[in-house]
Motif scaffolding. Sequence first.
Motif, PDB file in Angstrom:
ATOM      1  N   TYR A 104       0.796  -1.216   0.000  1.00  0.00           N
ATOM      2  CA  TYR A 104       0.000   0.000   0.000  1.00  0.00           C
ATOM      3  C   TYR A 104       0.834   1.274   0.000  1.00  0.00           C
ATOM      4  N   ARG A 105       2.119   1.173   0.271  1.00  0.00           N
ATOM      5  CA  ARG A 105       2.992   2.341   0.309  1.00  0.00           C
ATOM      6  C   ARG A 105       4.290   1.961  -0.381  1.00  0.00           C
ATOM      7  N   ASP A 106       4.579   2.555  -1.517  1.00  0.00           N
ATOM      8  CA  ASP A 106       5.772   2.154  -2.255  1.00  0.00           C
ATOM      9  C   ASP A 106       6.970   3.065  -1.993  1.00  0.00           C
ATOM     10  N   GLY A 107       6.974   3.731  -0.894  1.00  0.00           N
ATOM     11  CA  GLY A 107       8.119   4.548  -0.517  1.00  0.00           C
ATOM     12  C   GLY A 107       7.697   5.965  -0.188  1.00  0.00           C
ATOM     13  N   PRO A 108       8.547   6.672   0.537  1.00  0.00           N
ATOM     14  CA  PRO A 108       8.234   8.063   0.881  1.00  0.00           C
ATOM     15  C   PRO A 108       8.055   8.899  -0.384  1.00  0.00           C
ATOM     16  N   ILE A 109       7.045   9.727  -0.403  1.00  0.00           N
ATOM     17  CA  ILE A 109       6.761  10.568  -1.560  1.00  0.00           C
ATOM     18  C   ILE A 109       7.983  11.404  -1.937  1.00  0.00           C
ATOM     19  N   GLY A 110       8.725  11.856  -0.949  1.00  0.00           N
ATOM     20  CA  GLY A 110       9.886  12.703  -1.220  1.00  0.00           C
ATOM     21  C   GLY A 110      10.973  12.058  -2.036  1.00  0.00           C
ATOM     22  N   LEU A 111      10.951  10.742  -2.185  1.00  0.00           N
ATOM     23  CA  LEU A 111      11.978  10.062  -2.971  1.00  0.00           C
ATOM     24  C   LEU A 111      11.588   9.888  -4.431  1.00  0.00           C
ATOM     25  N   CYS A 112      10.377  10.231  -4.785  1.00  0.00           N
ATOM     26  CA  CYS A 112       9.899  10.026  -6.147  1.00  0.00           C
ATOM     27  C   CYS A 112       9.295  11.325  -6.666  1.00  0.00           C
ATOM     28  N   GLU A 113       9.955  11.948  -7.613  1.00  0.00           N
ATOM     29  CA  GLU A 113       9.497  13.239  -8.134  1.00  0.00           C
ATOM     30  C   GLU A 113       8.088  13.145  -8.722  1.00  0.00           C
ATOM     31  N   GLY A 114       7.808  12.095  -9.469  1.00  0.00           N
ATOM     32  CA  GLY A 114       6.482  11.935 -10.064  1.00  0.00           C
ATOM     33  C   GLY A 114       5.401  11.831  -9.013  1.00  0.00           C
ATOM     34  N   THR A 115       5.636  11.036  -7.996  1.00  0.00           N
ATOM     35  CA  THR A 115       4.654  10.866  -6.927  1.00  0.00           C
ATOM     36  C   THR A 115       4.499  12.161  -6.148  1.00  0.00           C
ATOM     37  N   ARG A 116       5.583  12.843  -5.916  1.00  0.00           N
ATOM     38  CA  ARG A 116       5.548  14.103  -5.166  1.00  0.00           C
ATOM     39  C   ARG A 116       4.649  15.113  -5.872  1.00  0.00           C
ATOM     40  N   GLN A 117       4.718  15.164  -7.198  1.00  0.00           N
ATOM     41  CA  GLN A 117       3.910  16.112  -7.950  1.00  0.00           C
ATOM     42  C   GLN A 117       2.431  15.762  -7.897  1.00  0.00           C
ATOM     43  N   GLU A 118       2.104  14.487  -7.732  1.00  0.00           N
ATOM     44  CA  GLU A 118       0.713  14.057  -7.696  1.00  0.00           C
ATOM     45  C   GLU A 118       0.120  14.090  -6.288  1.00  0.00           C
ATOM     46  N   ALA A 119       0.940  14.292  -5.290  1.00  0.00           N
ATOM     47  CA  ALA A 119       0.479  14.264  -3.899  1.00  0.00           C
ATOM     48  C   ALA A 119      -0.462  15.435  -3.619  1.00  0.00           C
ATOM     49  N   SER A 120      -1.370  15.222  -2.687  1.00  0.00           N
ATOM     50  CA  SER A 120      -2.308  16.267  -2.305  1.00  0.00           C
ATOM     51  C   SER A 120      -1.556  17.449  -1.701  1.00  0.00           C
ATOM     52  N   ARG A 121      -1.978  18.617  -2.074  1.00  0.00           N
ATOM     53  CA  ARG A 121      -1.366  19.836  -1.537  1.00  0.00           C
ATOM     54  C   ARG A 121      -2.335  20.582  -0.622  1.00  0.00           C
ATOM     55  N   ASN A 122      -3.385  19.918  -0.150  1.00  0.00           N
ATOM     56  CA  ASN A 122      -4.361  20.576   0.716  1.00  0.00           C
ATOM     57  C   ASN A 122      -3.719  21.140   1.974  1.00  0.00           C
ATOM     58  N   TRP A 123      -2.679  20.498   2.472  1.00  0.00           N
ATOM     59  CA  TRP A 123      -2.033  20.961   3.695  1.00  0.00           C
ATOM     60  C   TRP A 123      -1.411  22.333   3.525  1.00  0.00           C
ATOM     61  N   ILE A 124      -1.078  22.713   2.294  1.00  0.00           N
ATOM     62  CA  ILE A 124      -0.465  24.022   2.065  1.00  0.00           C
ATOM     63  C   ILE A 124      -1.425  25.127   2.496  1.00  0.00           C
ATOM     64  N   LYS A 125      -2.708  24.938   2.225  1.00  0.00           N
ATOM     65  CA  LYS A 125      -3.705  25.931   2.639  1.00  0.00           C
ATOM     66  C   LYS A 125      -3.727  26.078   4.145  1.00  0.00           C
ATOM     67  N   ASP A 126      -3.521  24.958   4.862  1.00  0.00           N
ATOM     68  CA  ASP A 126      -3.507  24.996   6.326  1.00  0.00           C
ATOM     69  C   ASP A 126      -2.387  25.887   6.853  1.00  0.00           C
ATOM     70  N   LEU A 127      -1.294  25.979   6.098  1.00  0.00           N
ATOM     71  CA  LEU A 127      -0.172  26.805   6.517  1.00  0.00           C
ATOM     72  C   LEU A 127      -0.312  28.243   6.020  1.00  0.00           C
ATOM     73  N   GLY A 128      -1.383  28.519   5.287  1.00  0.00           N
ATOM     74  CA  GLY A 128      -1.603  29.864   4.779  1.00  0.00           C
ATOM     75  C   GLY A 128      -0.637  30.245   3.674  1.00  0.00           C
ATOM     76  N   GLU A 129      -0.235  29.250   2.871  1.00  0.00           N
ATOM     77  CA  GLU A 129       0.743  29.503   1.820  1.00  0.00           C
ATOM     78  C   GLU A 129       0.163  29.098   0.472  1.00  0.00           C
ATOM     79  N   GLU A 130       0.883  29.456  -0.570  1.00  0.00           N
ATOM     80  CA  GLU A 130       0.509  29.100  -1.932  1.00  0.00           C
ATOM     81  C   GLU A 130       1.263  27.846  -2.332  1.00  0.00           C
ATOM     82  N   ALA A 131       0.722  27.094  -3.254  1.00  0.00           N
ATOM     83  CA  ALA A 131       1.373  25.875  -3.744  1.00  0.00           C
ATOM     84  C   ALA A 131       2.710  26.234  -4.387  1.00  0.00           C
ATOM     85  N   PRO A 132       3.718  25.355  -4.217  1.00  0.00           N
ATOM     86  CA  PRO A 132       5.030  25.627  -4.808  1.00  0.00           C
ATOM     87  C   PRO A 132       4.989  25.562  -6.319  1.00  0.00           C
TER      88      PRO A 132
END
Length: 89
Positions: free
Chosen positions: A61-89
């Motif tokens: 169910y988990r093929d590795g930390p998202i931070g190790l895969c650029e493709g997966t990192r780009q597809e990851a949810s960015r909803n948490w960014i709103k929680d920090l009051g910031e804009e998406a990178p």
Amino acid sequence: MSDDKRNTVEVAFDDRTFRRLVACAEWRKVPVPELVRAYAEDWVDIDYPESRGRHTRRATYRDGPIGLCEGTRQEASRNWIKDLGEEAP
């Protein structure tokens, strides 16, 4: 290894990641280093047996930390960014 000797790793986090770690640590009521250690140990418990060819159910169910895969990192949810009051990178 004796109890009085510990292996240590120093890790630098960007500001956004560190704020997220602090928020998670506060929520879990643990110090940030304890939280980071738990996260690392969790992934090692999955990746180590996988690296030895012993497939685990957790790795299915988990093929590795998202931070190790650029493709997966780009597809990851960015909803948490709103929680920090910031804009998406």
